[in-house]
Motif scaffolding. Structure first.
Motif, PDB file in Angstrom:
ATOM      1  N   GLY A 352     -27.672  -2.614  26.553  1.00 51.38           N
ATOM      2  CA  GLY A 352     -26.755  -2.600  27.688  1.00 51.38           C
ATOM      3  C   GLY A 352     -26.221  -3.980  28.002  1.00 51.38           C
ATOM      4  N   LEU A 353     -27.107  -4.966  27.922  1.00 51.99           N
ATOM      5  CA  LEU A 353     -26.686  -6.342  28.188  1.00 51.99           C
ATOM      6  C   LEU A 353     -25.629  -6.793  27.192  1.00 51.99           C
ATOM      7  CD1 LEU A 353     -27.334  -8.845  29.935  1.00 51.99           C
ATOM      8  CD2 LEU A 353     -29.010  -9.499  28.220  1.00 51.99           C
ATOM      9  N   VAL A 356     -22.241  -4.601  27.591  1.00 53.89           N
ATOM     10  CA  VAL A 356     -21.489  -4.923  28.814  1.00 53.89           C
ATOM     11  C   VAL A 356     -20.837  -6.293  28.705  1.00 53.89           C
ATOM     12  CG1 VAL A 356     -21.747  -5.445  31.266  1.00 53.89           C
ATOM     13  CG2 VAL A 356     -22.827  -3.417  30.311  1.00 53.89           C
ATOM     14  N   VAL A 372     -22.324 -10.099  35.223  1.00 53.59           N
ATOM     15  CA  VAL A 372     -22.776  -8.716  35.075  1.00 53.59           C
ATOM     16  C   VAL A 372     -24.021  -8.653  34.190  1.00 53.59           C
ATOM     17  CG1 VAL A 372     -22.138  -6.413  34.271  1.00 53.59           C
ATOM     18  CG2 VAL A 372     -20.441  -7.858  35.391  1.00 53.59           C
ATOM     19  N   ILE A 376     -28.433  -7.245  35.069  1.00 55.56           N
ATOM     20  CA  ILE A 376     -29.236  -6.187  34.441  1.00 55.56           C
ATOM     21  C   ILE A 376     -30.710  -6.569  34.349  1.00 55.56           C
ATOM     22  CG2 ILE A 376     -29.573  -4.871  32.318  1.00 55.56           C
ATOM     23  CD1 ILE A 376     -26.550  -4.994  31.896  1.00 55.56           C
ATOM     24  N   VAL A 410     -25.060  -0.857  35.696  1.00 59.86           N
ATOM     25  CA  VAL A 410     -23.950  -1.407  34.920  1.00 59.86           C
ATOM     26  C   VAL A 410     -22.613  -0.958  35.508  1.00 59.86           C
ATOM     27  CG1 VAL A 410     -22.835  -1.374  32.655  1.00 59.86           C
ATOM     28  CG2 VAL A 410     -25.319  -1.575  32.819  1.00 59.86           C
ATOM     29  N   ASP A 411     -22.513   0.294  35.903  1.00 60.90           N
ATOM     30  CA  ASP A 411     -21.270   0.806  36.486  1.00 60.90           C
ATOM     31  C   ASP A 411     -20.907   0.029  37.751  1.00 60.90           C
ATOM     32  OD1 ASP A 411     -21.185   2.644  34.492  1.00 60.90           O
ATOM     33  OD2 ASP A 411     -22.020   4.283  35.672  1.00 60.90           O
TER      34      ASP A 411
END
Length: 468
Positions: A352-353, A356, A372, A376, A410-411
Motif C-alpha cells: 500500500g505504501l 500510494v 500520504v 500508513i 489510504v482513501d
C-alpha cells in the motif's frame, strides 16, 4: 469591522481544530517519533495467536462404568448427575450421551457467565450426585473447553530401536520443553509404559487354599515404605524410615504369601512375575512408522511464534544427544499460519505504501505523496500501541481488521492531500492551503468513516461465542 476581517474570522472558525497540529509542528514531530518507537516495540511484544482467546461456556462431565449397557448408563449415571446439575440457574442447555460404559454430559452456560464460578458450581453438584452413583463407577471427570490449551505443535520422535528406549528420549525432551516459561504442558502419546505383571496360576491357588485377595494383600503389605518416627541424638534429630519398596521386580517372587507350619508359601510358588508393559492406551504413527508424539501447549497470552522458536531451539540442542537413527518431525505447527498472516499484513502495508506513493508521485509530486505514505505506517504503529495496552493478541480477526482499516486510511489520506494540492494551485501558501484543505474535508471524512464503522457496530451486541 471590515469585510476582510470578517472573512479572516470566518476562515479561523472553519479550520480551527484541524490547524492545531500545523501550528505546533515541533510537538507533532516529537509525538510522531514517540509513536514510531513505541509502536515498533508494541508490535514485537504483542502476543501472536491463530485465533482470539475466547472462553467457551461449556463444561463436560464424563463418567466411566466399564461393562454397563447404554440403557443402564442412562438410568444409573447420566440421569443422576443431570438432576443435580440442572439445579444450577445459569445453565442454558443440557445435553448428554450414554454409550456402553460411557456417560458424557455437556453443560452449556450463558455467554456472559464466569467460567471459573460455573466450574465450581458443577463440581459441587457432581459431588452431591456421587452418593447416588454405583460404587463400581469411576470418579466423574469435569472438563472445560479452552482453545488456548489446544496444542500449538506436535513433535514426533522415531528411531530404529525399541519404543522403550525411545520413550526415555521423549521423556527427557518433554522435561526440557516444559521448562520453557511460555509452555503450559506437554502431552505424550504412543509410548509404552512399564508395568509389573503377576500372572497367578489358578490350580496352584486351589491346591494351597489361597485366594486372590491373599496374594494382593501380601504384595501390598510388603511393597511399602514405613515411617519410623524420629530419634534424638544429642542436639540433633534424625528421621527414621524403613524402606520396603522393591526396585527389582524379581524380588517380589520372595514375598511370603502364607506361612505354613512346615514351610512358607512364596509368591514364586503361585505365580510368575514379569516386568512387562501396560496395555497401550494410545497409538501414534507417522509415514507408516510408529512414533512417540509430544503435543506442546502454550500458556494463555504468550507469543506463539516465540514459543515455537524456543521449542525448536531445545530440539536442536538435544538432537546432539540422540541416537544416530533418531528422527524428529514437527507437525500441526500453528506458528506457520500466524507467520503467514503477519507477513500478509506487512506485505499489505508495504505494498500500500509503495502503490500510494507511486500513484500520488505521478499526479501530485514527491512532497504530497510522501505525506500520504508516512500516514500508513504511523497509523499502524498507533494501532499496535492500543492493542498492546488493551491486552488484545495479534490474531486472524485483528489482522483482518487492520488490513480493512488500511484501505480506508489510504482513501482518506488521498482525499485530504488532493484537496490541499487544489488550494496550492489556487495560489495559497503551503500553511494556509494545508489548514483550509484539511478543514474543508475533515467533517466529510469523519462522517464517511463513521458510516463504515456503523455497519460493523451491531456486531458488538451479537450474542454468544460468535459475538465475543
Amino acid at each position: 469591522m471590515s469585510s476582510k476581517e470578517n472573512l479572516n474570522v470566518q476562515d479561523r472558525k472553519e479550520y480551527k481544530l484541524s490547524s492545531f497540529s500545523i501550528d505546533n509542528g515541533i510537538s507533532v514531530l516529537v509525538m510522531l517519533f514517540l509513536i514510531t518507537v513505541i509502536g515498533i516495540r508494541s508490535y514485537l511484544a504483542i502476543p501472536k495467536e491463530a485465533q482470539p482467546d475466547i472462553t467457551v461456556p461449556n463444561i463436560i462431565v464424563i463418567t466411566l462404568y466399564p461393562g454397563v449397557a447404554p440403557e443402564d448408563m442412562e438410568s444409573l449415571v447420566t440421569q443422576k448427575i443431570e438432576d443435580k446439575v440442572n439445579e444450577i440457574g445459569s445453565v442454558k442447555k443440557l445435553s448428554s450421551t450414554s454409550t456402553e460404559g460411557y456417560s458424557s454430559i455437556n453443560i452449556e452456560f450463558e455467554s456472559d457467565v464466569d467460567i471459573d464460578e460455573a466450574l465450581q458450581k458443577v463440581r459441587e453438584k457432581v459431588d452431591l450426585a456421587k452418593p447416588d452413583l454405583p460404587s463400581s463407577a469411576e470418579e466423574p471427570m469435569i472438563q472445560e473447553i479452552n482453545f488456548s490449551e489446544f496444542p500449538i505443535m506436535q513433535i514426533n520422535l522415531s528411531g530404529q530401536y525399541s519404543l522403550d528406549r525411545l520413550k526415555k528420549i521423549a521423556e527427557d525432551l518433554k522435561d526440557k520443553v516444559e521448562g520453557i516459561t511460555s509452555v503450559l504442558e506437554v502431552d505424550m502419546a504412543g509410548e509404552l509404559e512399564r508395568e509389573v505383571k503377576i500372572e497367578v496360576d489358578l490350580p496352584r491357588l486351589k491346591y494351597y487354599g489361597i485366594s486372590f485377595g491373599d496374594v494382593i494383600k501380601a504384595v501390598q503389605s510388603e511393597n511399602v515404605t514405613i515411617p519410623g518416627g524420629s530419634i534424638n541424638v544429642g542436639t540433633k534429630k534424625f528421621l527414621v524410615r524403613i524402606p520396603g519398596e522393591y526396585n527389582d521386580p524379581k524380588l517380589l517372587e520372595n514375598i511370603v504369601v502364607k506361612a505354613n507350619k512346615d514351610n512358607p508359601i512364596y509368591l514364586r510358588d503361585l505365580a510368575e512375575v514379569d516386568f512387562g508393559f501396560k496395555d497401550r492406551a494410545s497409538y501414534a504413527r507417522l509415514d507408516g512408522d510408529p512414533v512417540i508424539t509430544l503435543s506442546v501447549k502454550k500458556r494463555t497470552g504468550e507469543n506463539i511464534i516465540e514459543t515455537t522458536a524456543n521449542v525448536k531451539q531445545i530440539i536442536a540442542d538435544q538432537s546432539e544427544f540422540f541416537p544416530p537413527t533418531t528422527s524428529v518431525k514437527i507437525t500441526s505447527e500453528q506458528s506457520k499460519d500466524i507467520e503467514d498472516m503477519v507477513a500478509s499484513l506487512e506485505n499489505n502495508i508495504i505494498s500500500g505504501l509503495i502503490l500510494v506513493i507511486g500513484v500520488l508521485l505521478f499526479f501530485l509530486g514527491v512532497t504530497n505523496s510522501s505525506f500520504v505514505g508516512i500516514s500508513i505506517p504511523l497509523s499502524m504503529f498507533l494501532s499496535f500501541i492500543i492493542l498492546l495496552v488493551s491486552g488484545i493478541s495479534m490474531n486472524m480477526v485483528v489482522l483482518f481488521s487492520l488490513i480493512l482499516a488500511l484501505g480506508m486510511l489510504v482513501d482518506n489520506a488521498i482525499v485530504v492531500v488532493e484537496n490541499i494540492y487544489r488550494y496550492l494551485e489556487e495560489g495559497y501558501d503551503s500553511v494556509t492551503a494545508a489548514k483550509k484543505g484539511t478543514g474543508e474535508v475533515a467533517i466529510p471524512i469523519i462522517s464517511g468513516t463513521l458510516t463504515t464503522l456503523a455497519a460493523f457496530f451491531p456486531m458488538v451486541y451479537w450474542p454468544g461465542i460468535v459475538g465475543e
